[in-house]
Write a protein that holds these residues in place. Structure first.
Motif: not given
Length: 112
Positions: A76-101
């Motif tokens: 259901i998703s196409s484009t995104h901005y920010g760092r995207m991280v897929h985990l087994d139980e959730r998807t996270l999008l971070f505005a700042n790469p240091e938050d996703a470190a």
């Protein structure tokens, strides 16, 4: 008017969802959260957040009344901005790469 670049972060992240029955429910769940805004178009819905967007699959499964997981998120998703991280139980999008470190192995060099 002069054009140039701005140094700094917008502190924003977001994703475009298809405007389908499942995409609509996901957008409604996300839009009810603090700091999250929706922009609707005929065939898509923008979900924009401040600092972090968390698509919790259990929460979305409850709202939909059917299973929701990473494969459905990808459908259901196409484009995104920010760092995207897929985990087994959730998807996270971070505005700042240091938050996703911790998820992406990003390490900031020491500044002197």
């Amino acid at each position: 008017m002069e054009f140039g670049s701005q140094v700094g972060s917008s502190n924003k992240c977001g994703v475009t969802l298809m405007n389908t029955p499942i995409g609509r429910v996901v957008a409604d769940v996300m839009g009810a959260k603090d700091g999250v805004g929706l922009v609707e178009y005929p065939s898509m819905i923008r979900v924009d957040g401040t600092r972090l967007l968390e698509f919790d699959y259990a929460e979305l499964t409850d709202a939909l009344g059917q299973d929701f997981d990473g494969s459905i998120f990808e459908e259901i998703s196409s484009t995104h901005y920010g760092r995207m991280v897929h985990l087994d139980e959730r998807t996270l999008l971070f505005a700042n790469p240091e938050d996703a470190a911790e998820y992406i192995g990003f390490d900031l060099p020491a500044q002197s």
